[in-house]
Design an enzyme around this catalytic site. Structure first.
Site, PDB file in Angstrom:
ATOM      1  CD  GLN A   1     -65.203  12.816  -4.711  1.00  0.00           C
ATOM      2  OE1 GLN A   1     -65.689  13.732  -4.051  1.00  0.00           O
ATOM      3  NE2 GLN A   1     -64.688  13.025  -5.897  1.00  0.00           N
TER       4      GLN A   1
ATOM      5  CG  ASP B   1     -55.983  12.658  -8.176  1.00  0.00           C
ATOM      6  OD1 ASP B   1     -56.293  13.029  -7.020  1.00  0.00           O
ATOM      7  OD2 ASP B   1     -56.656  11.870  -8.856  1.00  0.00           O
TER       8      ASP B   1
ATOM      9  NE  ARG C   1     -63.721   8.565  -6.801  1.00  0.00           N
ATOM     10  CZ  ARG C   1     -63.091   8.115  -5.749  1.00  0.00           C
ATOM     11  NH1 ARG C   1     -63.310   6.879  -5.319  1.00  0.00           N
ATOM     12  NH2 ARG C   1     -62.217   8.845  -5.096  1.00  0.00           N
ATOM     13  N   GLY C   2     -60.830   8.026  -8.897  1.00  0.00           N
ATOM     14  CA  GLY C   2     -59.677   7.737  -8.043  1.00  0.00           C
ATOM     15  C   GLY C   2     -58.511   7.371  -8.953  1.00  0.00           C
TER      16      GLY C   2
HETATM   17  O1  MRU Z   1     -62.316  13.140  -8.647  1.00  0.00           O
HETATM   18  P1  MRU Z   1     -61.869  11.857  -8.035  1.00  0.00           P
HETATM   19  O2  MRU Z   1     -62.879  11.227  -7.142  1.00  0.00           O
HETATM   20  O3  MRU Z   1     -61.313  10.896  -9.076  1.00  0.00           O
HETATM   21  O4  MRU Z   1     -60.638  12.273  -7.114  1.00  0.00           O
HETATM   22  C1  MRU Z   1     -59.982  11.297  -6.366  1.00  0.00           C
HETATM   23  C2  MRU Z   1     -58.939  11.832  -5.474  1.00  0.00           C
HETATM   24  O5  MRU Z   1     -58.628  13.006  -5.477  1.00  0.00           O
HETATM   25  C3  MRU Z   1     -58.195  10.850  -4.633  1.00  0.00           C
HETATM   26  O6  MRU Z   1     -57.843  11.414  -3.409  1.00  0.00           O
HETATM   27  C4  MRU Z   1     -56.923  10.441  -5.381  1.00  0.00           C
HETATM   28  O7  MRU Z   1     -57.237   9.991  -6.664  1.00  0.00           O
HETATM   29  C5  MRU Z   1     -56.174   9.404  -4.675  1.00  0.00           C
HETATM   30  S1  MRU Z   1     -57.009   7.855  -4.792  1.00  0.00           S
HETATM   31  C6  MRU Z   1     -56.097   6.633  -4.146  1.00  0.00           C
END
Ligand code: MRU
Length: 348
Positions: free
Chosen positions: A198, A239, A53-54
């Site tokens: 997270q 994102d 994820r991320g």
């Molecule tokens: O749901 P996730 O864990 O994929 O969300 C991740 C985030 O919102 C992060 O802050 C974002 O992707 C930036 S990661 C460098």
């Protein structure tokens, strides 16, 4: 400081023996376990289920998945393989909707594939590796640019995980925190980031591995923390960023930005240019993923006939006016953003 700022000691994704190893982030911090994937639909499932994820990490995983698909299906003198690869690309594109890096990486891979005459397998693998390496380099550049801006900052609060685990390595928001900390010690707070945690499961774990002490807070402690005077910057990843500077990021970012404005605290968003969606004017055009109610509800409520439901949007949009600066690998853009974002687009 005890470890080098550019050392990569956490890897969400590893390309080994023509296969993709994915660290299962659902198991952290208790277990460090990698699964090995040889097909694109398996990688799509790893993205959907949040093993990886991320935003940048999702894009990189998808790029490797396209390379896996070409490796699986390419047969010289046969057009059938291209249909199968395109079908895999559709499956990958449907895995998660909000992070634009996924669609950006798929477009880069598709463009590369279209430009190749024959023997595409190694070229596609190399393109995915390049996307991965460029992301790490971008993070390290952003780390330095962001650390310059933070010269006098004493206390930092971050949200979600925008670190090595969310990227090719080093991290966006956590990359800046790493670089800034290795220049001079600061106090780092991480919000736990409900409901998926997270912050609690990933961010403080990752910082500790880099010898950076971090203090975990309940999300609901943010206002109190800001009022206490211990924080002068909020630093988050993104994102998807719209052309006007509106930022979609993990749910709760918007609340932090509103609170930050009230308390006179600055907000830094750190993201590579591939996170900017130049095709959309504002954040209202960003699809916000809603995940299953079961991710939020205690198990005893998740049963047929239960009267308890949950609303679980996992991202929100922070209006540009609440953000002080957006740090990219091509430089920092300060509020107001439109002109600076347009310049990034023209140079891109
Ligand atoms: O749901 P996730 O864990 O994929 O969300 C991740 C985030 O919102 C992060 O802050 C974002 O992707 C930036 S990661 C460098």
């Amino acid at each position: 400081m005890s470890s080098s700022p550019n050392k990569l000691n956490v890897h969400a994704l590893l390309w080994q023996d023509r296969q993709l190893s994915v660290l299962d982030q659902r198991l952290l911090p208790d277990q460090v376990h990698y699964d090995i994937y040889a097909t694109a639909p398996e990688v799509a499932e790893a993205i959907r289920s949040m093993r990886v994820r991320g935003a940048p990490a999702i894009g990189i995983a998808a790029a490797y998945a396209v390379a896996l698909s070409v490796q699986q299906y390419f047969v010289a003198d046969n057009v059938e393989w291209q249909y199968k690869v395109n079908a895999d690309i559709k499956i990958l594109a449907a895995s998660r909707p909000t992070a634009v890096n996924l669609f950006w990486a798929l477009a880069v891979m598709q463009e590369k594939l279209a430009s190749l005459q024959d023997s595409p397998v190694d070229a596609m693998i190399n393109t995915a590796i390049e996307i991965h390496q460029q992301d790490i380099a971008a993070n390290q550049q952003m780390g330095e640019i962001g650390a310059d801006i933070l010269a006098d900052a004493q206390g930092i609060l971050t949200h979600c995980n925008a670190g090595a685990l969310a990227t090719g390595g080093y991290g966006t928001a956590l990359g800046v925190i790493r670089s800034a900390y290795h220049r001079q010690a600061r106090t780092v707070f991480a919000g736990e980031t409900r409901p998926w945690l997270q912050g609690a499961r990933l961010t403080v774990w990752e910082l500790a591995k880099d010898n950076i002490p971090a203090t975990l807070t309940a999300d609901s402690a943010a206002a109190m923390l800001m009022r206490s005077g211990q924080v002068d910057w909020i630093i988050v990843g993104a994102d998807r960023i719209a052309a006007n500077g509106d930022v979609a990021n993990k749910i709760g970012t918007y609340s932090l930005a509103v609170l930050a404005q009230y308390h006179g605290i600055k907000v830094m968003v750190v993201a590579p240019v591939s996170t900017i969606d130049f095709t959309i004017e504002n954040g209202g055009q960003i699809e916000i993923e809603e995940r299953a109610a079961s991710e939020l509800l205690p198990a005893s409520y998740v049963q047929e006939g239960s009267l308890v439901n949950a609303w679980n949007p996992v991202f929100d949009v922070t209006p540009a006016e609440l953000i002080s600066v957006i740090v990219t690998e091509r430089g920092a853009v300060f509020n107001p953003f439109e002109q600076g974002v347009r310049k990034l687009k023209n140079e891109y």
